[in-house]
Design an enzyme around this catalytic site. Structure first.
Site, mmCIF file in Angstrom:
data_model
loop_
_atom_site.group_PDB
_atom_site.id
_atom_site.type_symbol
_atom_site.label_atom_id
_atom_site.label_comp_id
_atom_site.label_asym_id
_atom_site.label_seq_id
_atom_site.Cartn_x
_atom_site.Cartn_y
_atom_site.Cartn_z
ATOM 1 C CG ASP A 24 -3.827 2.342 -8.390
ATOM 2 O OD1 ASP A 24 -3.828 1.391 -7.596
ATOM 3 O OD2 ASP A 24 -4.554 2.374 -9.406
ATOM 4 C CG ASP B 157 -9.150 3.578 -1.846
ATOM 5 O OD1 ASP B 157 -10.313 3.212 -2.067
ATOM 6 O OD2 ASP B 157 -8.156 2.857 -2.053
ATOM 7 C CD GLU C 264 -11.129 0.115 -2.522
ATOM 8 O OE1 GLU C 264 -11.407 -0.893 -3.192
ATOM 9 O OE2 GLU C 264 -10.098 0.787 -2.677
#
Length: 295
Positions: free
Chosen positions: A91, A180, A182
């Site tokens: 990634d 994503d 986090e």
């Protein structure tokens, strides 16, 4: 390490103190770090807008990894033999700078997730080049969105993502978009975070026809959603767990992982400096089926 990545090590030091490079030629000794020694989870303010990337807010789930000199045993059932059956991927974001995707393809990389957007105002400056060049090199790739749940609704961010690189087409080379998650809980309760994620999912699904992939670690998901099982039947899991074990620790509420980010310190021909290394849990046929939304 190239200058364009100069800010990334500082972020790694902030959010993953103690993590070191993992070599596939070595067995790392894993030791639990006392809770009192763990760095504080980063808040939204700790990661400036635009600087978010896969792993920016990952704490290593309370583990540090110290390499030793023992060689991996390659017999049946060993970590190496299990991992060898999983497809390799990477990634990337602007931190990797210019990428030679033909070299990446020749190095055996089968898939890539590429940062597209963040919040409702930021688009990664290298996304267009990376997304097109990966496609031309025949690397199966998908786009990802770095969530900022404190700045706007899930629907607003999904709309921005779908309109700025996160769309999908059945062309044998495009994976569903990824969310994503986090970097702290952004001041939200578990129930509020669940609602935000579902809002993003429903909007993305309505605009693309695809189930969004969820990238997160066990520590983030368990803390910020309460180990919610509400997405397990909707979204493939991209688990963040930097380890050389045969499989990652996965969040509560998910029965299994589909993708796994197993280190932030990998290297791949065609990419300057360190790059996140990933795995897909199935074979090439299953990866293609996921790309094309077929059973």
């Amino acid at each position: 390490m190239s200058p364009i990545r100069s800010r990334r090590p500082a972020l790694r030091k902030l959010v993953a103190a103690g993590a070191v490079s993992l070599s596939m030629a070595l067995v790392p000794a894993v030791s639990a770090t006392p809770a009192s020694a763990q760095p504080a989870a980063p808040t939204s303010a700790a990661i400036p807008l635009g600087d978010g990337y896969m792993g920016a807010g990952y704490l290593g789930d309370g583990e540090t990894f110290v390499p030793d000199t023992r060689r991996l045993q390659l017999g049946a059932g060993s970590a190496a033999s299990v991992q060898a059956a999983q497809l390799p991927g990477i990634d990337v974001s602007h931190y990797q700078g210019s990428i030679n995707w033909s070299s990446v393809k020749s190095a055996g990389i089968k898939f890539a997730y590429i940062k597209a957007t963040e919040s409702t105002t930021y688009k990664d400056p290298t996304f267009n080049a990376n997304y097109l060049n990966a496609y031309n090199a025949k690397v199966i790739r998908g786009a990802y969105h770095f969530a900022r749940p404190n700045l706007s609704s899930g629907a607003a961010q999904a709309t921005y993502f779908a309109g700025h690189g996160g769309a999908w087409s059945r062309d044998n080379l495009t994976l569903p978009g990824m969310l994503d998650l986090e970097g702290g809980c952004y001041g939200k309760s578990a129930s509020a975070m669940q609602s935000w994620i579902l809002d993003f999912y429903n909007t993305y699904k309505a605009k693309t026809g695809r189930d969004v992939v969820i990238y997160t670690s066990a520590s983030w998901w368990n803390s910020c959603t309460g180990g919610w099982s509400g997405m397990s039947a909707r979204s493939p899991l991209f688990a963040a767990h930097w380890t050389s074990a045969a499989s990652p620790t996965i969040p509560k509420g998910f029965p299994y992982w589909t993708f796994w980010q197993y280190t932030d310190s990998g290297s791949v021909s065609g990419v300057s400096g360190a790059v996140d290394r990933d795995r897909f849990s199935g074979d090439a046929g299953r990866l293609l089926a996921l790309a094309n939304n077929t059973p």
